[in-house]
Design a protein around this motif. Sequence first.
Motif, PDB file in Angstrom:
ATOM      1  N   ASN A   7       0.772  -1.079  -0.172  1.00 54.56           N
ATOM      2  CA  ASN A   7      -0.039  -0.179  -0.143  1.00 54.56           C
ATOM      3  C   ASN A   7       0.763   0.794  -0.209  1.00 54.56           C
ATOM      4  O   ASN A   7       0.596   2.370  -0.019  1.00 54.56           O
ATOM      5  N   ASP A   8       2.751   1.199  -0.239  1.00 50.26           N
ATOM      6  CA  ASP A   8       3.047   1.966  -0.536  1.00 50.26           C
ATOM      7  C   ASP A   8       3.529   3.195  -2.023  1.00 50.26           C
ATOM      8  O   ASP A   8       4.112   3.150  -2.318  1.00 50.26           O
ATOM      9  N   TYR A   9       3.215   1.872  -3.264  1.00 48.48           N
ATOM     10  CA  TYR A   9       2.717   2.345  -4.292  1.00 48.48           C
ATOM     11  C   TYR A   9       2.828   3.802  -4.503  1.00 48.48           C
ATOM     12  O   TYR A   9       1.792   4.970  -3.607  1.00 48.48           O
ATOM     13  N   ASP A  10       2.689   4.473  -5.670  1.00 49.94           N
ATOM     14  CA  ASP A  10       2.738   5.747  -5.797  1.00 49.94           C
ATOM     15  C   ASP A  10       1.838   6.082  -6.845  1.00 49.94           C
ATOM     16  O   ASP A  10       1.229   6.253  -7.735  1.00 49.94           O
ATOM     17  N   THR A  11       0.539   5.417  -6.439  1.00 46.74           N
ATOM     18  CA  THR A  11      -0.934   5.344  -6.695  1.00 46.74           C
ATOM     19  C   THR A  11      -2.035   6.550  -5.516  1.00 46.74           C
ATOM     20  O   THR A  11      -1.797   7.097  -4.581  1.00 46.74           O
ATOM     21  N   PRO A  12      -2.744   6.890  -5.739  1.00 51.14           N
ATOM     22  CA  PRO A  12      -3.938   7.386  -4.468  1.00 51.14           C
ATOM     23  C   PRO A  12      -3.895   7.102  -3.316  1.00 51.14           C
ATOM     24  O   PRO A  12      -4.159   7.710  -2.364  1.00 51.14           O
ATOM     25  N   ASP A  13      -4.349   5.880  -2.927  1.00 49.23           N
ATOM     26  CA  ASP A  13      -4.108   5.388  -2.236  1.00 49.23           C
ATOM     27  C   ASP A  13      -3.383   4.164  -1.617  1.00 49.23           C
ATOM     28  O   ASP A  13      -3.723   3.712  -0.843  1.00 49.23           O
ATOM     29  N   GLY A  14      -2.044   4.349  -2.654  1.00 53.27           N
ATOM     30  CA  GLY A  14      -1.306   3.136  -2.393  1.00 53.27           C
ATOM     31  C   GLY A  14      -0.469   1.724  -2.491  1.00 53.27           C
ATOM     32  O   GLY A  14      -0.316   1.243  -2.206  1.00 53.27           O
TER      33      GLY A  14
END
Length: 333
Positions: free
Chosen positions: A219-226
């Motif tokens: 849940n630590d990707y560079d996306t709005p919710d990770g």
Amino acid sequence: MNILLTGGMGYIGSHTAVLLANTGHQVHIYDNLCNSSPSTLERIQKITSKDIGFTEGDVRDTEKLADVLRKEKIGAVIHLAGLKAVGESSQKPIEYYANNVQGSISLIQAMQSAGINTLVFSSSATVYGDPIYLPYDEEHPTKPTNPYGRNKLQIEDMLRDLSVSDKEWKISCLRYFNPVGAHESGHIGEDPNGIPNNLMPVIGQVVNGILPSLNIFGNDYDTPDGTGKRDYIHVMDLAEGHLAALVWLQSNPGCHNFNLGSGDSYSVLDLLYHFEQASGLKIPHQVVGRRPGDLPEYYAKADKAEKLLGWKAKKTLSDICSSSWLWIKSSKN
């Protein structure tokens, strides 16, 4: 037209069989049942009220396959048979090359023997590899990062060489993004043998008490919710893409690549939210470490399919989750 579906008892194959039968085609399925259930045939026939032919066999059995092609007077083949788990392909690469590449060579030889030259091939967006740019279009460089993707690209290359050597061949390679959802009847859906690799079957196993919770891989990707974002396409939209490609090929020889995707991307949490809305359930879930090779985001540019095939994905994420919930409820009983 008489159409053979290799791997037609599987998830995508069964939905494509339903669509083809309901639009007036005569369907014959050829499948070794390694990742599907014999009961699927009854379900397809229940939905369509049509007689669907079936032969149990491996696509590597060239002689048997050629006999079926001749006996059933097949006019075109949709080739969906093959192993498809990315992670497993790294653990069992030779098994994947044998099933997927060798199996495709066998199919081509059987088709040549039977005088058939129209083929729709089930390829994958994994042929692109890590994105140089997004959305992926058909001109994006192909550099797959796992044996499964390399299988698909090798088969595409082989089919392209075939079409150059023999101008009578008519071939479409359909590069799928993330098929999901189920038929609106609730009679067929995604039901893999063994431990599922895709998100929705895992949710189904959580709902049915087979698994305690859903693992979200990072849940630590560079996306709005990770969480990772994917291009989810409803399986019936995908089936429509096969029919559109088959129709278009009748007057377009050569080998052609098409992306089949929605053109949008949704995160794991987006899909989970819509499923909870559709089902009225709360799905227990936990965040675990990232899986090797997972990308933050990928999605299709499917303009070519819209322009040439007249095809465009129509169903929404809510449609996907509602149909999946209906299938999960049905399969529990």
